[in-house]
Write a protein that holds these residues in place. Structure first.
Motif, PDB file in Angstrom:
ATOM      1  N   THR A  51       8.631   8.937  -3.187  1.00  0.00           N
ATOM      2  CA  THR A  51       9.744   8.144  -2.765  1.00  0.00           C
ATOM      3  C   THR A  51      10.781   8.075  -3.997  1.00  0.00           C
ATOM      4  N   MET A  52      12.015   8.520  -4.082  1.00  0.00           N
ATOM      5  CA  MET A  52      12.803   8.318  -5.149  1.00  0.00           C
ATOM      6  C   MET A  52      14.004   7.464  -5.012  1.00  0.00           C
ATOM      7  N   ASP A  53      14.165   6.633  -5.611  1.00  0.00           N
ATOM      8  CA  ASP A  53      15.623   5.654  -5.736  1.00  0.00           C
ATOM      9  C   ASP A  53      16.579   6.603  -6.200  1.00  0.00           C
ATOM     10  N   ILE A  54      17.759   6.770  -5.533  1.00  0.00           N
ATOM     11  CA  ILE A  54      18.796   7.616  -6.102  1.00  0.00           C
ATOM     12  C   ILE A  54      19.509   7.088  -7.282  1.00  0.00           C
ATOM     13  N   THR A  55      19.769   6.148  -7.258  1.00  0.00           N
ATOM     14  CA  THR A  55      20.493   5.167  -8.544  1.00  0.00           C
ATOM     15  C   THR A  55      19.613   4.429  -9.345  1.00  0.00           C
ATOM     16  N   MET A  56      19.246   4.844 -10.557  1.00  0.00           N
ATOM     17  CA  MET A  56      18.396   3.732 -11.438  1.00  0.00           C
ATOM     18  C   MET A  56      19.112   3.939 -12.751  1.00  0.00           C
ATOM     19  N   PRO A  57      18.843   2.910 -13.719  1.00  0.00           N
ATOM     20  CA  PRO A  57      19.327   2.760 -15.106  1.00  0.00           C
ATOM     21  C   PRO A  57      18.634   3.983 -15.815  1.00  0.00           C
ATOM     22  N   GLY A  58      19.052   4.395 -16.844  1.00  0.00           N
ATOM     23  CA  GLY A  58      18.600   5.367 -17.848  1.00  0.00           C
ATOM     24  C   GLY A  58      18.719   6.941 -17.003  1.00  0.00           C
ATOM     25  N   MET A  59      17.634   7.356 -16.281  1.00  0.00           N
ATOM     26  CA  MET A  59      17.923   8.704 -15.607  1.00  0.00           C
ATOM     27  C   MET A  59      17.925   8.497 -14.158  1.00  0.00           C
ATOM     28  N   SER A  60      18.872   8.991 -13.535  1.00  0.00           N
ATOM     29  CA  SER A  60      18.778   8.661 -12.173  1.00  0.00           C
ATOM     30  C   SER A  60      18.019   9.425 -11.246  1.00  0.00           C
ATOM     31  N   GLY A  61      17.536   9.109  -9.918  1.00  0.00           N
ATOM     32  CA  GLY A  61      16.762  10.026  -9.056  1.00  0.00           C
ATOM     33  C   GLY A  61      17.380  11.425  -8.832  1.00  0.00           C
ATOM     34  N   LEU A  62      18.584  11.377  -8.703  1.00  0.00           N
ATOM     35  CA  LEU A  62      19.241  12.666  -8.627  1.00  0.00           C
ATOM     36  C   LEU A  62      18.952  13.665  -9.771  1.00  0.00           C
ATOM     37  N   ASP A  63      18.951  13.173 -10.839  1.00  0.00           N
ATOM     38  CA  ASP A  63      18.789  13.888 -12.100  1.00  0.00           C
ATOM     39  C   ASP A  63      17.195  14.180 -12.199  1.00  0.00           C
ATOM     40  N   ALA A  64      16.512  13.198 -11.776  1.00  0.00           N
ATOM     41  CA  ALA A  64      15.156  13.859 -11.740  1.00  0.00           C
ATOM     42  C   ALA A  64      14.656  14.943 -10.829  1.00  0.00           C
ATOM     43  N   VAL A  65      15.333  14.882  -9.645  1.00  0.00           N
ATOM     44  CA  VAL A  65      15.090  15.722  -8.518  1.00  0.00           C
ATOM     45  C   VAL A  65      15.630  17.261  -9.449  1.00  0.00           C
ATOM     46  N   ILE A  78      11.646  12.292  -0.869  1.00  0.00           N
ATOM     47  CA  ILE A  78      12.359  11.621  -0.034  1.00  0.00           C
ATOM     48  C   ILE A  78      13.304  10.793  -0.978  1.00  0.00           C
ATOM     49  N   MET A  79      14.570  10.894  -0.743  1.00  0.00           N
ATOM     50  CA  MET A  79      15.340  10.060  -1.523  1.00  0.00           C
ATOM     51  C   MET A  79      15.711   8.651  -0.787  1.00  0.00           C
ATOM     52  N   ILE A  80      15.828   7.539  -1.681  1.00  0.00           N
ATOM     53  CA  ILE A  80      16.025   6.404  -1.001  1.00  0.00           C
ATOM     54  C   ILE A  80      17.338   5.760  -1.570  1.00  0.00           C
ATOM     55  N   THR A  81      18.259   5.400  -0.766  1.00  0.00           N
ATOM     56  CA  THR A  81      19.648   5.306  -1.140  1.00  0.00           C
ATOM     57  C   THR A  81      20.407   3.940  -0.558  1.00  0.00           C
ATOM     58  N   ALA A  82      21.204   3.334  -1.086  1.00  0.00           N
ATOM     59  CA  ALA A  82      21.986   2.146  -0.614  1.00  0.00           C
ATOM     60  C   ALA A  82      23.390   2.828   0.183  1.00  0.00           C
ATOM     61  N   LEU A  83      23.670   2.147   1.162  1.00  0.00           N
ATOM     62  CA  LEU A  83      24.923   2.716   1.857  1.00  0.00           C
ATOM     63  C   LEU A  83      26.044   2.942   0.798  1.00  0.00           C
TER      64      LEU A  83
END
Length: 123
Positions: A51-65, A78-83
């Motif tokens: 389960t991967m949060d999409i926005t995080m400080p440092g490196m985002s979940g998107l960049d990790a994927v 599975i990406m977890i995102t805010a509206l």
């Protein structure tokens, strides 16, 4: 028992998601609070699910994927995102994430997403 890596910069989200997954028979084998840690942990642990949060400080979940999928094409993320982050979700799916869920979500919704991408797992 299927294994999971939980990636979120918010400790309370990691705990909440971990508790749900444990109830459903998952073993939480790792946690990370940013994308860089997620990549390292994925390489080390190779969990059945992330389960991967999409926005995080440092490196985002998107960049990790973007880095995990070329190395591990079968990774179930599975990406977890805010509206409001729909564009990022589309990008993540294009880079190889399997599905997404929007915060706030119910346990039932998370379970449905997991069942959808892991139908062969007895969870």
């Amino acid at each position: 028992m299927p294994t999971v890596l939980i990636v979120d910069d918010a400790l309370f989200m990691r705990v909440a998601i971990g508790n749900m997954l444990k109830e459903w028979g998952f073993e939480v084998i790792g946690e990370a609070s940013n994308g860089r840690q997620a990549i390292e942990k994925y390489r080390e642990l190779q969990p059945d699910l992330v389960t991967m949060d999409i926005t995080m400080p440092g490196m985002s979940g998107l960049d990790a994927v973007k880095q995990i999928i070329p190395e591990f094409p079968d990774a179930k993320i599975i990406m977890i995102t805010a509206l409001g982050h729909q564009r990022l979700v589309i990008d993540a799916i294009e880079y190889g994430a399997k599905d997404f869920i929007t915060k706030p979500f119910t346990p039932e919704k998370l379970k449905a997403v997991i069942d959808n991408i892991m139908p062969s797992m007895e969870v």
